[in-house]
Design a protein around this motif. Structure first.
Motif, PDB file in Angstrom:
ATOM      1  N   MET A 192       0.766  -1.025  -0.051  1.00 11.41           N
ATOM      2  CA  MET A 192      -0.076   0.079   0.107  1.00 11.41           C
ATOM      3  C   MET A 192       0.901   1.219  -0.131  1.00 11.41           C
ATOM      4  N   ALA A 193       0.688   2.069  -0.950  1.00  7.20           N
ATOM      5  CA  ALA A 193       1.355   3.404  -1.139  1.00  7.20           C
ATOM      6  C   ALA A 193       1.258   4.405   0.196  1.00  7.20           C
ATOM      7  N   ILE A 194       2.392   4.585   0.706  1.00  2.38           N
ATOM      8  CA  ILE A 194       2.178   5.785   2.035  1.00  2.38           C
ATOM      9  C   ILE A 194       2.088   7.151   1.583  1.00  2.38           C
ATOM     10  N   THR A 195       1.294   8.051   2.319  1.00  4.30           N
ATOM     11  CA  THR A 195       1.494   9.282   2.036  1.00  4.30           C
ATOM     12  C   THR A 195       2.041   9.977   3.225  1.00  4.30           C
ATOM     13  N   HIS A 196       3.001  10.630   2.964  1.00  2.00           N
ATOM     14  CA  HIS A 196       4.127  11.259   3.838  1.00  2.00           C
ATOM     15  C   HIS A 196       3.881  12.851   3.777  1.00  2.00           C
ATOM     16  N   PRO A 197       4.063  13.510   5.093  1.00  2.00           N
ATOM     17  CA  PRO A 197       3.841  14.823   4.976  1.00  2.00           C
ATOM     18  C   PRO A 197       5.124  15.780   3.939  1.00  2.00           C
ATOM     19  N   SER A 198       6.206  15.125   3.882  1.00  2.00           N
ATOM     20  CA  SER A 198       7.303  15.773   3.228  1.00  2.00           C
ATOM     21  C   SER A 198       7.273  15.181   1.833  1.00  2.00           C
ATOM     22  N   PHE A 199       7.033  13.908   1.648  1.00  4.66           N
ATOM     23  CA  PHE A 199       7.319  13.292   0.357  1.00  4.66           C
ATOM     24  C   PHE A 199       5.975  13.180  -0.314  1.00  4.66           C
ATOM     25  N   GLY A 200       5.000  13.362   0.143  1.00  2.00           N
ATOM     26  CA  GLY A 200       3.607  13.040  -0.479  1.00  2.00           C
ATOM     27  C   GLY A 200       3.225  11.691  -0.583  1.00  2.00           C
ATOM     28  N   THR A 201       2.628  10.904  -1.804  1.00  2.00           N
ATOM     29  CA  THR A 201       2.348   9.792  -1.836  1.00  2.00           C
ATOM     30  C   THR A 201       3.665   9.031  -2.539  1.00  2.00           C
ATOM     31  N   LEU A 202       4.126   8.159  -1.665  1.00  2.00           N
ATOM     32  CA  LEU A 202       5.608   7.259  -1.936  1.00  2.00           C
ATOM     33  C   LEU A 202       4.909   6.068  -2.531  1.00  2.00           C
ATOM     34  N   PRO A 203       5.562   5.622  -3.853  1.00  2.00           N
ATOM     35  CA  PRO A 203       5.440   4.424  -4.292  1.00  2.00           C
ATOM     36  C   PRO A 203       6.015   3.402  -3.339  1.00  2.00           C
ATOM     37  N   ASP A 204       5.800   2.182  -3.381  1.00  2.00           N
ATOM     38  CA  ASP A 204       5.981   1.376  -2.526  1.00  2.00           C
ATOM     39  C   ASP A 204       7.506   0.739  -2.564  1.00  2.00           C
ATOM     40  N   ASP A 205       8.090   0.980  -3.617  1.00  2.00           N
ATOM     41  CA  ASP A 205       9.512   0.566  -3.772  1.00  2.00           C
ATOM     42  C   ASP A 205      10.625   1.710  -3.643  1.00  2.00           C
ATOM     43  N   ARG A 206      10.026   2.796  -3.210  1.00  2.00           N
ATOM     44  CA  ARG A 206      10.883   4.126  -3.097  1.00  2.00           C
ATOM     45  C   ARG A 206      11.447   4.057  -1.632  1.00  2.00           C
ATOM     46  N   ILE A 207      12.817   4.003  -1.636  1.00  2.00           N
ATOM     47  CA  ILE A 207      13.779   4.182  -0.463  1.00  2.00           C
ATOM     48  C   ILE A 207      14.067   5.557  -0.168  1.00  2.00           C
ATOM     49  N   ILE A 208      13.543   6.023   0.968  1.00  2.00           N
ATOM     50  CA  ILE A 208      14.125   7.295   1.388  1.00  2.00           C
ATOM     51  C   ILE A 208      15.552   7.218   2.255  1.00  2.00           C
ATOM     52  N   ILE A 209      16.682   7.984   1.377  1.00  2.00           N
ATOM     53  CA  ILE A 209      17.752   7.998   2.158  1.00  2.00           C
ATOM     54  C   ILE A 209      17.901   8.991   2.995  1.00  2.00           C
ATOM     55  N   PHE A 210      17.990   8.642   4.074  1.00  2.00           N
ATOM     56  CA  PHE A 210      18.417   9.571   5.344  1.00  2.00           C
ATOM     57  C   PHE A 210      19.906   9.597   5.447  1.00  2.00           C
ATOM     58  N   ASP A 211      20.517  10.823   5.407  1.00  3.30           N
ATOM     59  CA  ASP A 211      21.952  10.815   5.701  1.00  3.30           C
ATOM     60  C   ASP A 211      22.351  11.714   7.041  1.00  3.30           C
ATOM     61  N   THR A 212      23.097  11.015   7.893  1.00  2.22           N
ATOM     62  CA  THR A 212      23.302  11.624   9.181  1.00  2.22           C
ATOM     63  C   THR A 212      24.938  11.762   9.356  1.00  2.22           C
ATOM     64  N   THR A 213      25.459  12.186   8.129  1.00  4.62           N
ATOM     65  CA  THR A 213      26.967  12.479   8.384  1.00  4.62           C
ATOM     66  C   THR A 213      26.917  13.693   9.105  1.00  4.62           C
ATOM     67  N   LEU A 214      26.240  14.591   8.914  1.00  6.36           N
ATOM     68  CA  LEU A 214      26.722  15.708   9.687  1.00  6.36           C
ATOM     69  C   LEU A 214      26.059  15.651  11.057  1.00  6.36           C
ATOM     70  N   ARG A 215      25.555  14.645  11.535  1.00  4.68           N
ATOM     71  CA  ARG A 215      24.947  14.297  13.098  1.00  4.68           C
ATOM     72  C   ARG A 215      25.669  12.986  13.718  1.00  4.68           C
ATOM     73  N   ASP A 216      25.195  12.032  13.182  1.00  2.95           N
ATOM     74  CA  ASP A 216      25.964  10.681  14.018  1.00  2.95           C
ATOM     75  C   ASP A 216      27.443  10.643  13.607  1.00  2.95           C
ATOM     76  N   GLY A 217      27.667  11.171  12.219  1.00  7.99           N
ATOM     77  CA  GLY A 217      29.060  10.886  11.712  1.00  7.99           C
ATOM     78  C   GLY A 217      29.945  11.981  12.434  1.00  7.99           C
ATOM     79  N   GLU A 218      29.336  13.327  12.562  1.00  8.74           N
ATOM     80  CA  GLU A 218      30.209  14.307  12.832  1.00  8.74           C
ATOM     81  C   GLU A 218      30.503  14.278  14.377  1.00  8.74           C
ATOM     82  N   GLN A 219      29.546  13.452  15.158  1.00  4.19           N
ATOM     83  CA  GLN A 219      30.068  13.614  16.674  1.00  4.19           C
ATOM     84  C   GLN A 219      30.950  12.263  17.089  1.00  4.19           C
ATOM     85  N   SER A 220      31.406  11.615  15.898  1.00  6.82           N
ATOM     86  CA  SER A 220      32.506  10.759  16.562  1.00  6.82           C
ATOM     87  C   SER A 220      34.004  11.510  16.475  1.00  6.82           C
ATOM     88  N   PRO A 221      34.801  11.064  17.428  1.00  5.88           N
ATOM     89  CA  PRO A 221      35.967  11.789  17.912  1.00  5.88           C
ATOM     90  C   PRO A 221      37.001  12.122  16.502  1.00  5.88           C
TER      91      PRO A 221
END
Ligand code: KIV
Ligand code: ZN
Length: 526
Positions: free
Chosen positions: A1-30
């Protein structure tokens, strides 16, 4: 079932959202900390790479973090990535994140709390029912500031299944639109991903209306494998970092996930918005900014990732590349036509070359970079793309430096005490220093300390060559420490000593910026 998301609208079933955390989880490492300009530059590169969500920082963590998230939030228009700020459950925490992401055209608050028995007992000292209340109150408050709210169950993979389902249900009821179940300590196996995400999808009411997300750490070297297993179990957002940087052994590497999905589309038929040809460029920019190169055999972006050394392999590749290559080097940004420019190349050709490599720089920086390119082309027979990238990154990174290296002469040899004389420009004023030392680098750093007196600890000095050959540029990283704070500087030049001086000066400039941000106290005195 397609999901409707507030930022992305209706997302096809096979669409993968790429969330990048280089500037947060990455950056917080020593050792991986970045200043505001560096974060902005990295944020632009990530947006050009095509990430859907950019976790820009943890706004309550420090004024610097807040400022970075705020600046990144202001930077992107509607067609840019969703800008996300992390927060714990306390109202002050959430409000700080809300304030930081407020100017973003598309914004997300990501709130988290630990849900495993160990973390609740030892870290939070809370009963499960109290944690459950925090889930509801934190998500509800975040929802008052944006429709796009992500909730994470920290240490989710070591959480009791029933309790995890209750927390997820509470978060969805309170309005979370993405539910992230992190493998915070890198403990899970791929089958755990399948079990956990299938369970949540089957048991939690409303789980079919939200995006499920995986966030895997790499302590057992399984972060990417676990992420792929999670996708197969229905996850549609994956959290990752460039070069896999992050806490301890790091996070799942964005480039590895994306190329696994592309190369094995037959087995995992999904799509995403990453422009894979920009992967290498983004990886190199991060390495230049942080001073940490990836290891040569790193998948996708390591120097040897597409090198064929053995005769049998070389023979096969010459006959047909697909004998030993499962993806083309070009598809991730390695260019075949690395050999590019020479001393007769003009400014326009240089600008074109930069554009083709993905650089858009202002006229002043272009002039400086072009001057250095000419200088390099005079000294080096062949100028490769990597050389150009190294010198442009060097130039751009130095855009607002208060201290500049203007001259350096070193006398050295056998049975001679090495001596260096240096000229710096500090806030536009020339400063000279002359000193000897145990070797040319030591003499140079001593001369630098004369020209610009300061007291800091040199924690790391590392040299790498940008390309092969004895005329290759050296890329030097210098790490300085002041009051427990670490900064890394980089410098590139065909002369290793000049590269070393540039790297040291770059690190000093970063310390000056840090001093401005954290005054008082600072030992650095000019
Ligand atoms: O690893 C982790 O659990 C995290 C959360 C804050 C998402 O980084
Ligand atoms: Zn994490």
């Amino acid at each position: 079932m397609a999901i409707t998301h507030p930022s992305f609208g209706t997302l096809p079933d096979d669409r993968i959202i790429i969330f990048d955390t280089t500037l947060r989880d990455g950056e917080q490492s020593p050792g991986f900390s970045m200043n505001l300009e560096e974060k902005l530059r990295m944020a632009e590169a990530l947006a050009e790479l095509g990430v859907d969500v950019m976790e820009a920082g943890f706004p309550i963590a420090s004024p610097g973090d807040f400022e970075s998230v705020l600046s990144i939030a202001k930077h992107f228009a509607k067609d840019g990535p969703v800008v996300c700020g992390l927060s714990r459950t306390a109202p002050a925490d959430i409000l700080r994140a809300a304030e930081a992401v407020k100017p973003a055209a598309r914004k997300r608050i990501h709130t988290f709390v630990s849900t495993s028995p160990l973390h609740m007992r030892v870290k939070l000292r809370l009963e499960p029912e109290q944690v459950l209340e925090l889930v509801t109150s934190s998500v509800s408050l975040a929802r008052q500031h944006t429709d796009d709210v992500e909730w994470s169950a920290e240490d989710g993979t070591r959480t009791e299944p029933d309790f995890l389902c209750r927390c997820v249900e509470a978060a969805i009821k309170a309005g979370a639109t993405t539910i992230n179940i992190p493998d915070t300590v890198g403990y899970a196996l791929p089958e755990d991903m399948t079990r956990i995400f299938s369970m949540v999808r089957e048991r939690v009411p409303g789980a079919d209306r939200i995006i499920l997300s995986a966030h895997n750490h790499n302590d057992l070297g399984l972060a990417v494998a676990n992420t792929l297993a999670a996708i197969r179990a229905g996850v549609r957002q994956v959290e990752s970092t460039i070069n896999g940087i992050g806490e301890r052994a790091g996070n799942a590497s964005l480039e590895e996930i994306v190329m696994a999905l592309r190369t094995r589309h037959d087995a995992i038929p999904t799509r995403n918005a990453i422009v894979t040809e920009r992967i290498l460029r983004t990886s190199k920019l991060l390495a230049t900014i942080t001073g940490f190169d990836v290891q040569p055999n790193k998948a996708i972006v390591g120097r040897n990732a597409f090198a064929h050394e053995s005769g049998i392999h070389q023979d096969g590749v010459l006959k047909d590349k697909s004998t030993y290559e499962i993806m083309t080097p070009e598809s991730v940004g390695w260019s075949d036509t690395s050999l590019v420019m020479g001393k007769h190349s003009g400014r326009a050709a240089f600008r074109d070359k930069l554009r083709s490599m993905g650089y858009e720089i202002g006229d002043n920086q272009l002039n400086d970079a072009f001057r250095r390119f000419k200088d390099l082309a005079d000294r080096k027979k062949v100028v490769y793309d990597e050389d150009i990238a190294a010198l442009v990154d060097d130039e751009v990174v130095r855009g607002h430096d208060r201290i500049r290296l203007t001259a350096l002469t070193v006398a050295t040899g056998m049975a001679t005490k090495p001596t260096a004389s240096i000229t710096l420009e500090v806030d536009g004023q020339p400063r000279d220093g002359v000193a000897s030392g145990d070797g040319a680098v030591d003499a140079t750093f001593n001369a630098l300390r004369q020209a610009f007196p300061h007291e800091v600890n040199l924690k790391l000095y590392a040299v790498q060559s940008v390309t092969g050959g004895t005329d290759a540029q050296a890329r030097v990283t210098v790490r300085l420490e002041e009051d427990g704070k670490l900064v890394d500087g980089q410098g590139a030049d065909t002369d290793t000593i000049v590269a070393s001086a540039r790297a040291y000066v770059h690190a000093l400039n970063k310390l000056l910026v840090k001093r401005q941000r954290t005054e008082p106290p600072a030992v650095l005195r000019a």
